[in-house]
Design a protein around this motif. Structure first.
Motif, mmCIF file in Angstrom:
data_model
loop_
_atom_site.group_PDB
_atom_site.id
_atom_site.type_symbol
_atom_site.label_atom_id
_atom_site.label_comp_id
_atom_site.label_asym_id
_atom_site.label_seq_id
_atom_site.Cartn_x
_atom_site.Cartn_y
_atom_site.Cartn_z
ATOM 1 N N SER A 90 -4.147 -6.661 -4.220
ATOM 2 C CA SER A 90 -4.652 -7.239 -5.488
ATOM 3 C C SER A 90 -6.138 -6.919 -5.661
ATOM 4 O O SER A 90 -6.524 -6.032 -4.620
ATOM 5 C CB SER A 90 -4.471 -8.788 -5.267
ATOM 6 O OG SER A 90 -5.195 -9.129 -4.355
ATOM 7 N N GLU A 91 -6.622 -7.152 -6.784
ATOM 8 C CA GLU A 91 -8.041 -6.923 -7.005
ATOM 9 C C GLU A 91 -8.633 -8.213 -7.849
ATOM 10 O O GLU A 91 -8.164 -8.777 -8.509
ATOM 11 C CB GLU A 91 -8.415 -5.475 -7.608
ATOM 12 C CG GLU A 91 -7.719 -5.497 -9.127
ATOM 13 C CD GLU A 91 -7.752 -4.050 -9.633
ATOM 14 O OE1 GLU A 91 -7.629 -3.060 -8.716
ATOM 15 O OE2 GLU A 91 -7.734 -3.772 -10.809
ATOM 16 N N LEU A 92 -10.029 -7.977 -7.425
ATOM 17 C CA LEU A 92 -11.057 -9.226 -8.314
ATOM 18 C C LEU A 92 -11.716 -8.175 -9.055
ATOM 19 O O LEU A 92 -12.246 -7.260 -8.925
ATOM 20 C CB LEU A 92 -11.980 -9.521 -7.407
ATOM 21 C CG LEU A 92 -13.204 -10.560 -8.061
ATOM 22 C CD1 LEU A 92 -12.366 -11.432 -8.787
ATOM 23 C CD2 LEU A 92 -14.064 -11.033 -6.921
ATOM 24 N N ARG A 93 -11.601 -8.318 -10.254
ATOM 25 C CA ARG A 93 -12.140 -7.767 -11.458
ATOM 26 C C ARG A 93 -13.402 -8.478 -12.063
ATOM 27 O O ARG A 93 -13.289 -9.697 -12.569
ATOM 28 C CB ARG A 93 -11.227 -7.535 -12.807
ATOM 29 C CG ARG A 93 -9.905 -6.712 -12.431
ATOM 30 C CD ARG A 93 -8.893 -6.255 -13.287
ATOM 31 N NE ARG A 93 -7.817 -5.609 -12.770
ATOM 32 C CZ ARG A 93 -6.856 -5.516 -13.307
ATOM 33 N NH1 ARG A 93 -6.370 -6.422 -14.157
ATOM 34 N NH2 ARG A 93 -5.600 -4.767 -12.842
ATOM 35 N N VAL A 130 -1.189 2.061 -5.918
ATOM 36 C CA VAL A 130 -0.287 2.766 -5.220
ATOM 37 C C VAL A 130 -0.146 4.099 -5.718
ATOM 38 O O VAL A 130 -0.160 5.320 -5.243
ATOM 39 C CB VAL A 130 0.768 1.833 -4.987
ATOM 40 C CG1 VAL A 130 2.049 2.652 -4.475
ATOM 41 C CG2 VAL A 130 0.612 0.576 -4.232
ATOM 42 N N SER A 131 -0.009 4.262 -7.261
ATOM 43 C CA SER A 131 0.301 5.578 -7.731
ATOM 44 C C SER A 131 -1.020 6.399 -7.607
ATOM 45 O O SER A 131 -0.884 7.706 -7.249
ATOM 46 C CB SER A 131 0.487 5.266 -9.209
ATOM 47 O OG SER A 131 -0.476 4.815 -9.916
ATOM 48 N N TYR A 132 -2.204 5.735 -7.568
ATOM 49 C CA TYR A 132 -3.438 6.693 -7.347
ATOM 50 C C TYR A 132 -3.566 7.147 -6.108
ATOM 51 O O TYR A 132 -3.980 8.168 -5.735
ATOM 52 C CB TYR A 132 -4.836 5.684 -7.724
ATOM 53 C CG TYR A 132 -5.012 5.401 -9.143
ATOM 54 C CD1 TYR A 132 -4.027 5.898 -10.358
ATOM 55 C CD2 TYR A 132 -5.859 4.529 -9.785
ATOM 56 C CE1 TYR A 132 -4.245 5.630 -11.552
ATOM 57 C CE2 TYR A 132 -5.844 4.143 -10.844
ATOM 58 C CZ TYR A 132 -5.130 4.511 -11.853
ATOM 59 O OH TYR A 132 -5.055 4.115 -13.161
ATOM 60 N N LYS A 157 1.400 12.149 -15.335
ATOM 61 C CA LYS A 157 0.888 10.891 -16.296
ATOM 62 C C LYS A 157 0.582 9.568 -15.446
ATOM 63 O O LYS A 157 1.611 9.216 -14.485
ATOM 64 C CB LYS A 157 2.120 10.495 -17.148
ATOM 65 C CG LYS A 157 2.004 9.515 -18.096
ATOM 66 C CD LYS A 157 3.016 9.355 -19.157
ATOM 67 C CE LYS A 157 4.446 9.080 -18.405
ATOM 68 N NZ LYS A 157 5.574 8.881 -19.390
ATOM 69 N N LEU A 158 -0.254 8.974 -15.451
ATOM 70 C CA LEU A 158 -0.630 7.800 -14.704
ATOM 71 C C LEU A 158 -0.864 6.694 -15.721
ATOM 72 O O LEU A 158 -1.697 6.939 -16.673
ATOM 73 C CB LEU A 158 -1.993 7.983 -13.830
ATOM 74 C CG LEU A 158 -1.716 8.749 -12.749
ATOM 75 C CD1 LEU A 158 -3.115 9.500 -12.028
ATOM 76 C CD2 LEU A 158 -0.846 8.507 -11.490
ATOM 77 N N HIS A 159 -0.714 5.204 -15.168
ATOM 78 C CA HIS A 159 -1.080 4.332 -15.991
ATOM 79 C C HIS A 159 -2.654 4.019 -15.723
ATOM 80 O O HIS A 159 -3.159 4.244 -14.641
ATOM 81 C CB HIS A 159 -0.475 2.924 -15.432
ATOM 82 C CG HIS A 159 1.184 3.197 -15.812
ATOM 83 N ND1 HIS A 159 1.819 2.978 -17.260
ATOM 84 C CD2 HIS A 159 2.499 3.404 -15.242
ATOM 85 C CE1 HIS A 159 3.068 3.319 -17.344
ATOM 86 N NE2 HIS A 159 3.551 3.426 -15.949
#
Length: 425
Positions: free
Chosen positions: A21-24, A91-93, A280-282
């Motif tokens: 998870s991440e804190l934005r 994960v995709s990155y 293609k990446l999100h």
């Protein structure tokens, strides 16, 4: 903890992040914010946060503090927005990084060219952030990739208005401070490629040729490859420039962020090049859309940072010179003076010709590049030594006052101007 979006929170607070998870956090132009990692492990765009150390977040930063296994983050100060997200494309990155890592290993074994990755997508799709991650993850694996920055609007290696490249030999810090010794910088002079398209193309080719020479001499740079950041202009002429960049830098991995149409167009036009992979990446949902005013403020902050440092910790030097001690040039001008043409004929414009500029009030507040060129016809193909800010012009004494980052004597008297301006006030 719920999101804060009132730009009023100033007391210390903690966020406990679950794995992946991440804190934005979004920091405004005037805000002051510090953060520290108090437990676990976390990173900002691939740069690991040191434990228990307070880090100041500069103005205009939109950051995502990501953890793979869980972490606790403490914030102190003011932000405009802060919230925890558990849906991220990380994960995709990192899977892309793993594929690039494998290609670098094969390149080293076979003594061949490493992956040349170009990141494309519309404005505010997270291209710069993805470049940072890929570079930092590569450096952690002891590779020395080259960052190529074609985004003249903001400038990550040098001043806005430049096309530049630098080998990245150690992980960058969380806020885009690139540890670099030998950047290659060409001054385009404008913040939009449409201002002089031919000049933009010529400088891309100059940079690519310079990098090819460097790679032929330093094999560890060649096997590590490139990560190429591009501008957000992806339609019409911008699309044509993207295709040119892919060809000029021999990119073999094209990462398309957040735009189905662009992915489809590139897949179709590049199908004749089977060695080029298009992925293609999100884009991250945390990417913030910035309006024109915010972009201009961010650009101004970036220019100020060049002279005063990231945290206002540098003291620029005031430099006064006679008009006759310098020569100022602009790129793009008539091929021949009107006096040399038939009566009534208009001179054709040559977008890559260096034209001398008479010192006038238009130069006040201009950012000038110091060229390493010895003669004016070498300006296009010459690296930039640094930049000056025109603070004042005195026409009575014929003296011009510059702001310079250091007191050293100028390495060249040939200065180049564009349309880049800045005001200290």
């Amino acid at each position: 903890m719920s999101a804060n979006d009132g730009a009023t929170m100033a007391s210390s607070r903690q966020f406990v992040l679950e794995k992946e998870s991440e804190l934005r956090v979004e920091v405004g132009p005037e805000a002051t914010l510090r953060l520290r990692l108090t437990a676990g492990a976390a990173e900002v765009f691939g740069a690991e946060l040191p434990p228990e150390k307070w880090i100041t977040v500069p103005a205009f930063q939109n950051i995502a503090i990501f953890t793979w296994k869980g972490a606790t983050i403490e914030l102190d100060g003011i932000s405009e927005v802060e919230y925890v997200a558990d849906e991220t494309p990380m994960v995709s990155y990192v899977n892309v990084h793993a594929i690039l890592d494998g290609r670098r290993t094969r390149a080293r074994t076979g003594n061949s060219q490493g992956p040349r990755t170009i990141v494309v997508g519309p404005t505010d799709s997270g291209k710069s952030s993805l470049c940072r991650m890929l570079l930092n993850w590569a450096c952690k694996r002891s590779w020395k990739p080259t960052l190529v920055d074609l985004d003249i609007g903001q400038g990550s290696i040098s001043m806005p208005g430049c096309i530049a490249a630098s080998s990245v030999e150690m992980p960058m810090d969380a806020f885009w401070e690139i540890p670099t010794e030998m950047p290659v910088v060409y001054f385009y002079g404008h913040t939009s490629a449409s201002a002089n398209v031919e000049l933009y193309k010529v400088l891309m080719k100059e940079l690519a040729q310079t990098l090819e020479k460097r790679f032929s001499c330093i094999s560890e740079y060649e096997v590590a490859g490139m990560v190429i950041n591009t501008m957000g202009w992806t339609d019409g002429l911008g699309y044509e420039l993207l295709l040119q960049a892919i060809n000029i830098f021999n990119a073999d991995v094209v990462l398309v962020l957040g735009q189905e149409k662009l992915f489809s167009m590139l897949k179709d036009v590049l199908k004749s090049k089977p060695h080029v992979d298009i992925v293609k990446l999100h884009k991250s949902e945390g990417v913030v859309l910035r309006n024109q005013k915010v972009r201009q403020m961010s650009r101004s902050y970036r220019i100020r940072e060049y002279f005063y440092g990231l945290n206002n910790d540098l003291s620029p030097y005031s430099l006064s010179m006679n008009f006759g001690d310098i020569s100022v040039f602009r790129i793009g001008g008539p091929q021949a003076p009107r006096s040399a043409l038939p009566i009534g004929a208009e001179p054709l414009s040559d977008p890559t010709r260096a034209v001398i500029v008479n010192i006038n009030y238009d130069l006040v507040h201009a950012i000038l590049a110091i060229s390493y060129a010895k003669e004016s016809d070498q300006i296009l193909s010459s690296n930039i030594a640094g930049f000056l800010y025109v603070a004042e012009i005195d026409f009575e004494s014929k003296r011009i006052t510059f702001l310079a980052p250091c007191p050293a004597e100028l390495p060249s008297k040939l200065l180049v101007m564009g349309t880049l301006k800045w005001s200290e006030n």
